[in-house]
Write an enzyme that holds these catalytic residues in place. Structure first.
Site, short mmCIF file in Angstrom:
data_model
loop_
_atom_site.label_atom_id
_atom_site.label_comp_id
_atom_site.label_asym_id
_atom_site.label_seq_id
_atom_site.Cartn_x
_atom_site.Cartn_y
_atom_site.Cartn_z
N HIS A 98 9.55 -5.58 -0.92
CA HIS A 98 8.60 -4.38 -1.18
C HIS A 98 8.49 -3.69 0.16
CE1 HIS A 98 6.98 -6.90 -4.68
NE2 HIS A 98 7.60 -7.88 -3.94
N TYR A 99 7.77 -2.53 -0.14
CA TYR A 99 6.93 -1.89 1.05
C TYR A 99 5.48 -1.96 0.53
CZ TYR A 99 7.54 2.63 -1.43
OH TYR A 99 7.39 3.56 -2.50
N THR A 100 4.68 -1.74 1.44
CA THR A 100 3.14 -1.96 1.29
C THR A 100 2.54 -0.73 0.79
OG1 THR A 100 2.66 -1.40 3.43
CG2 THR A 100 2.87 -3.76 2.97
N GLU B 72 6.44 -8.38 1.57
CA GLU B 72 6.00 -6.86 1.73
C GLU B 72 6.19 -6.72 3.28
OE1 GLU B 72 4.43 -4.72 -0.17
OE2 GLU B 72 3.81 -6.04 -2.01
N HIS C 174 11.81 -4.51 -5.34
CA HIS C 174 10.70 -4.26 -6.43
C HIS C 174 11.53 -3.32 -7.52
CE1 HIS C 174 6.14 -4.23 -7.44
NE2 HIS C 174 6.92 -5.09 -8.44
N ASP D 134 9.58 0.88 -4.69
CA ASP D 134 9.83 0.23 -3.52
C ASP D 134 10.87 -0.72 -3.46
OD1 ASP D 134 8.00 -1.18 -5.08
OD2 ASP D 134 7.41 -2.65 -3.63
#
Length: 297
Positions: free
Chosen positions: A103-105, A168, A206, A216
């Site tokens: 994921h990215y946050t 993340e 994700h 993401d």
């Protein structure tokens, strides 16, 4: 009497010997504050409260695992319908993750993400968070279920939280990932893959799992660099052209994508494996890449 005296002197000798030979423990003198000095503030660790909550919740889960209850099955009248008893097997273990979801946050900082994941009201978490400087924060035990994937589908898997580890990466979604982050991520993935025997194809994003609602880790994520290290699949440099009758919708579904929204599945695939545009239109290049990746699955 002589035997008793002998035992007494033996005990005395041994006691004196050990006393003489034991190392001396010198205690450091305690600092004494002057009577008019202000009180020293107690500095609490930033996440002390959530650490204690984590331990309490883990203990409650452990108590559930220790329960040894027979299957009490009742019929519609409330009477026990089937006799049952508990017989403990010796062959069992902890369930291990079979996927890694990246994921990215999409938040302003790693500290904001840590706060988000330590508030009960958010109901979201991840096993690991990686800051821009490469520092890794481990937030949920690998064997426990964290709330990172949500609703989605990959192949036949719909409850990804129960079968995956979520990572993340501190990134807003519109910026390149730092070298420090990717270096730390590769080291972490190496450890996870070895520890849990995670298949190469099961390192996904994700958006791959939830193409209808998530973007993401985005088109700037270096999937090719990860695939070169054995984390996820990637198209060959030289690809065989897709046949004229190539059914790309079926190929996407067989890879794992949820094709109930075909446009969303196409966009998710292209952001992962093509990374040149995010349109739902399949060009000949896109078809060739899909055909190549599909054959690997």
């Amino acid at each position: 009497m002589m035997r008793q005296n002998h035992r007494y002197f033996t005990f005395l000798f041994v006691s004196v010997f050990f006393y003489a030979c034991s190392p001396k423990v010198v205690q450091s003198p305690k600092a004494v504050q002057p009577p008019d000095a202000p009180p020293v503030p107690v500095v609490a660790k930033q996440f002390d409260v959530t650490d204690k909550f984590y331990v309490t919740k883990a203990d409650s889960l452990l108590s559930i695992l220790k329960q040894q209850n027979p299957a009490m099955l009742y019929d519609s009248t409330g009477a026990i319908a089937v006799p049952s008893e508990w017989v403990a097997s010796v062959n069992f273990g902890i369930r291990k993750a079979n996927f890694v979801i990246l994921h990215y946050t999409a938040q302003d900082s790693v500290q904001q993400t840590l706060r988000t994941f330590t508030l009960l009201r958010t109901e979201v978490s991840a096993h690991y968070v990686i800051g821009k400087d490469g520092k890794i924060f481990h937030m949920v035990n690998d064997y426990m279920r964290s709330n990172h994937a949500g609703l989605g589908k990959w192949g036949s898997v719909t409850d990804m939280n129960s079968s995956s580890i979520g990572i993340e990466i501190d990134n807003a979604g519109t910026e390149p990932f730092t070298d420090a982050q990717i270096n730390s991520l590769l080291l972490l993935l190496t450890q996870l893959k070895k520890a849990y025997n995670i298949p190469t194809a099961n390192f996904i994003g994700h958006q791959d799992f939830a193409p209808k609602r998530k973007a993401d880790p985005g088109p700037l994520f270096p999937w090719k660099a990860l695939a070169n290290k054995g984390f996820g699949l990637w198209s060959d440099t030289i690809v065989v052209p897709a046949p004229p009758n190539f059914d790309y919708a079926t190929a996407l579904r067989l890879i794992g994508y949820d094709t109930s929204d075909l446009n969303a599945a196409i966009i998710a695939f292209k952001r992962h494996f093509v990374q040149q545009d995010s349109s739902p239109i399949m060009s000949q290049l896109d078809l060739n890449v899909l055909y190549n990746v599909y054959k690997k699955y």
